[in-house]
Design a protein around this motif. Sequence first.
Motif, mmCIF file in Angstrom:
data_model
loop_
_atom_site.group_PDB
_atom_site.id
_atom_site.type_symbol
_atom_site.label_atom_id
_atom_site.label_comp_id
_atom_site.label_asym_id
_atom_site.label_seq_id
_atom_site.Cartn_x
_atom_site.Cartn_y
_atom_site.Cartn_z
ATOM 1 N N VAL A 166 0.854 -1.191 0.000
ATOM 2 C CA VAL A 166 0.000 0.000 0.000
ATOM 3 C C VAL A 166 0.888 1.239 0.000
ATOM 4 O O VAL A 166 2.029 1.193 0.457
ATOM 5 C CB VAL A 166 -0.939 0.046 1.233
ATOM 6 C CG1 VAL A 166 -1.931 -1.099 1.205
ATOM 7 C CG2 VAL A 166 -0.123 0.030 2.523
ATOM 8 N N PRO A 167 0.389 2.370 -0.516
ATOM 9 C CA PRO A 167 1.171 3.608 -0.479
ATOM 10 C C PRO A 167 1.248 4.144 0.947
ATOM 11 O O PRO A 167 0.226 4.252 1.640
ATOM 12 C CB PRO A 167 0.373 4.567 -1.369
ATOM 13 C CG PRO A 167 -0.578 3.712 -2.134
ATOM 14 C CD PRO A 167 -0.864 2.533 -1.261
ATOM 15 N N VAL A 168 2.454 4.466 1.400
ATOM 16 C CA VAL A 168 2.639 5.032 2.729
ATOM 17 C C VAL A 168 3.510 6.282 2.619
ATOM 18 O O VAL A 168 4.306 6.428 1.686
ATOM 19 C CB VAL A 168 3.292 4.023 3.706
ATOM 20 C CG1 VAL A 168 2.409 2.805 3.891
ATOM 21 C CG2 VAL A 168 4.679 3.610 3.221
ATOM 22 N N CYS A 169 3.356 7.171 3.588
ATOM 23 C CA CYS A 169 4.133 8.405 3.577
ATOM 24 C C CYS A 169 4.184 8.992 4.985
ATOM 25 O O CYS A 169 3.542 8.478 5.913
ATOM 26 C CB CYS A 169 3.527 9.432 2.614
ATOM 27 S SG CYS A 169 1.884 10.008 3.083
ATOM 28 N N SER A 170 4.906 10.066 5.126
ATOM 29 C CA SER A 170 4.923 10.809 6.387
ATOM 30 C C SER A 170 3.559 11.477 6.578
ATOM 31 O O SER A 170 2.957 11.959 5.608
ATOM 32 C CB SER A 170 6.018 11.873 6.344
ATOM 33 O OG SER A 170 5.825 12.823 7.363
ATOM 34 N N PRO A 171 3.047 11.545 7.818
ATOM 35 C CA PRO A 171 1.768 12.229 8.037
ATOM 36 C C PRO A 171 1.813 13.688 7.604
ATOM 37 O O PRO A 171 0.775 14.269 7.279
ATOM 38 C CB PRO A 171 1.540 12.085 9.548
ATOM 39 C CG PRO A 171 2.857 11.696 10.128
ATOM 40 C CD PRO A 171 3.582 10.949 9.059
ATOM 41 N N THR A 172 3.004 14.263 7.538
ATOM 42 C CA THR A 172 3.131 15.656 7.104
ATOM 43 C C THR A 172 2.634 15.837 5.677
ATOM 44 O O THR A 172 2.034 16.871 5.345
ATOM 45 C CB THR A 172 4.602 16.120 7.210
ATOM 46 O OG1 THR A 172 5.060 15.918 8.547
ATOM 47 C CG2 THR A 172 4.738 17.593 6.854
ATOM 48 N N LEU A 173 2.873 14.829 4.826
ATOM 49 C CA LEU A 173 2.458 14.949 3.423
ATOM 50 C C LEU A 173 0.946 14.952 3.262
ATOM 51 O O LEU A 173 0.421 15.409 2.242
ATOM 52 C CB LEU A 173 3.059 13.814 2.587
ATOM 53 C CG LEU A 173 4.555 13.877 2.278
ATOM 54 C CD1 LEU A 173 4.940 12.790 1.284
ATOM 55 C CD2 LEU A 173 4.933 15.237 1.720
ATOM 56 N N LEU A 174 0.229 14.441 4.273
ATOM 57 C CA LEU A 174 -1.237 14.447 4.177
ATOM 58 C C LEU A 174 -1.805 15.843 4.379
ATOM 59 O O LEU A 174 -2.933 16.135 3.951
ATOM 60 C CB LEU A 174 -1.842 13.487 5.207
ATOM 61 C CG LEU A 174 -1.531 11.995 5.039
ATOM 62 C CD1 LEU A 174 -2.333 11.181 6.055
ATOM 63 C CD2 LEU A 174 -1.833 11.523 3.630
ATOM 64 N N GLY A 175 -1.058 16.709 5.053
ATOM 65 C CA GLY A 175 -1.538 18.078 5.268
ATOM 66 C C GLY A 175 -2.856 18.148 6.012
ATOM 67 O O GLY A 175 -3.716 18.973 5.685
ATOM 68 N N GLY A 176 -3.033 17.270 7.001
ATOM 69 C CA GLY A 176 -4.264 17.275 7.781
ATOM 70 C C GLY A 176 -5.377 16.452 7.186
ATOM 71 O O GLY A 176 -6.442 16.290 7.805
ATOM 72 N N ARG A 177 -5.192 15.908 5.986
ATOM 73 C CA ARG A 177 -6.229 15.071 5.366
ATOM 74 C C ARG A 177 -6.145 13.644 5.887
ATOM 75 O O ARG A 177 -5.124 13.211 6.414
ATOM 76 C CB ARG A 177 -6.051 15.067 3.839
ATOM 77 C CG ARG A 177 -6.310 16.426 3.180
ATOM 78 C CD ARG A 177 -5.792 16.462 1.753
ATOM 79 N NE ARG A 177 -4.332 16.502 1.718
ATOM 80 C CZ ARG A 177 -3.614 16.655 0.605
ATOM 81 N NH1 ARG A 177 -4.239 16.764 -0.568
ATOM 82 N NH2 ARG A 177 -2.302 16.692 0.654
ATOM 83 N N ASN A 178 -7.230 12.898 5.718
ATOM 84 C CA ASN A 178 -7.254 11.502 6.147
ATOM 85 C C ASN A 178 -6.495 10.598 5.181
ATOM 86 O O ASN A 178 -6.098 9.488 5.535
ATOM 87 C CB ASN A 178 -8.689 10.997 6.286
ATOM 88 C CG ASN A 178 -9.415 11.673 7.437
ATOM 89 O OD1 ASN A 178 -8.802 12.020 8.449
ATOM 90 N ND2 ASN A 178 -10.721 11.868 7.298
ATOM 91 N N GLY A 179 -6.337 11.051 3.969
ATOM 92 C CA GLY A 179 -5.645 10.250 2.964
ATOM 93 C C GLY A 179 -5.505 11.044 1.684
ATOM 94 O O GLY A 179 -5.887 12.219 1.608
ATOM 95 N N LEU A 180 -4.927 10.403 0.666
ATOM 96 C CA LEU A 180 -4.718 11.039 -0.628
ATOM 97 C C LEU A 180 -5.374 10.193 -1.709
ATOM 98 O O LEU A 180 -5.332 8.961 -1.651
ATOM 99 C CB LEU A 180 -3.220 11.171 -0.928
ATOM 100 C CG LEU A 180 -2.356 11.913 0.103
ATOM 101 C CD1 LEU A 180 -0.887 11.800 -0.288
ATOM 102 C CD2 LEU A 180 -2.782 13.369 0.209
ATOM 103 N N ASP A 181 -5.977 10.849 -2.697
ATOM 104 C CA ASP A 181 -6.518 10.070 -3.822
ATOM 105 C C ASP A 181 -5.366 9.703 -4.748
ATOM 106 O O ASP A 181 -4.254 10.254 -4.685
ATOM 107 C CB ASP A 181 -7.618 10.836 -4.564
ATOM 108 C CG ASP A 181 -7.165 12.195 -5.074
ATOM 109 O OD1 ASP A 181 -6.039 12.284 -5.601
ATOM 110 O OD2 ASP A 181 -7.940 13.167 -4.955
#
Length: 302
Positions: A166-181
């Motif tokens: 699954v795609p994973v990243c630092s929570p910082t990259l979400l910018g407060g969102r629950n996830g990314l499309d």
Amino acid sequence: MRRKIPSTAALVAFESAARHQSFTKAAEELTLTQSAICRQIAGLEEFLGLELFRRSRRGVKLTEAGLAYSRRIAAQLDAVERDTLAVMGQQGAMTVELAIVPTFGTQWLVPRLKDFQRLHPEVTVNLTNRTRPFLFADTDFDAALYFGDAEWSGTRADFLMHENSVPVCSPTLLGGRNGLDAETIARLPLLQQTTRPYAWRQWFNSLGMNVSRDLSGPRYELFSMLAQAAMHEMGVALVPPFLIQRELADGRLVIAHPHSFRSDKAYYLIIPERKLESAALGAFRTWLVDAARDYRMEAGLE
């Protein structure tokens, strides 16, 4: 035909003298007289037909040829010592020399090995990293934990598990969102895994997407490197969650998109046919296959 090899005593004396740049210190280390060291090295120089040390009133100094030879000899003597200690340590013991893919071995296998040791205290399992296929005949390995297909000539393969990345990243990259499309992920730096070069292409294709830059991005050989790069906000990585459980639990990494892609390749235990009768390997194989099955059931992967 007789081998062109000098005496071991001469080589040991030379290695010690070269390391200390002193015949006197070599004599002290080896509990010999200085004259004995001198005789051994003189005999070695005669055997080789070249000068290894320059002698002067102030002491000895390696020649260029002596320096090059000392480096080679030191490495070979270290290898002989390691092999000797290994054989001495195996008297009456049962061992399994296992080649492993690093992150899987560290994150999944090692935490479970205590259970195997409890069940089989008579068997010692030694682990060595190998990320690429190899010929068992050229190594001392008894078996390998390998990611790929089961086509390894002259071996038996036992399936352990697939990768569901699954795609994973630092929570910082979400910018407060629950996830990314997926479209947003496609515009971010894509961290690539060297031994899974088409992973992102397969992930996007499984969503019906054709992304032109899916092969672009920095490449890392190990999943542990990918995870570190993702934690440092360098991009998004495709990683099987079971390899980064601590990072996900601690919040250092987050799942950017819930869609997972199951690889067509898998993790296998590979055993050469000539080793199938080994009692130690048989015990390890039975335990490992059962442990992998239990994990797949617990994780809902069956």
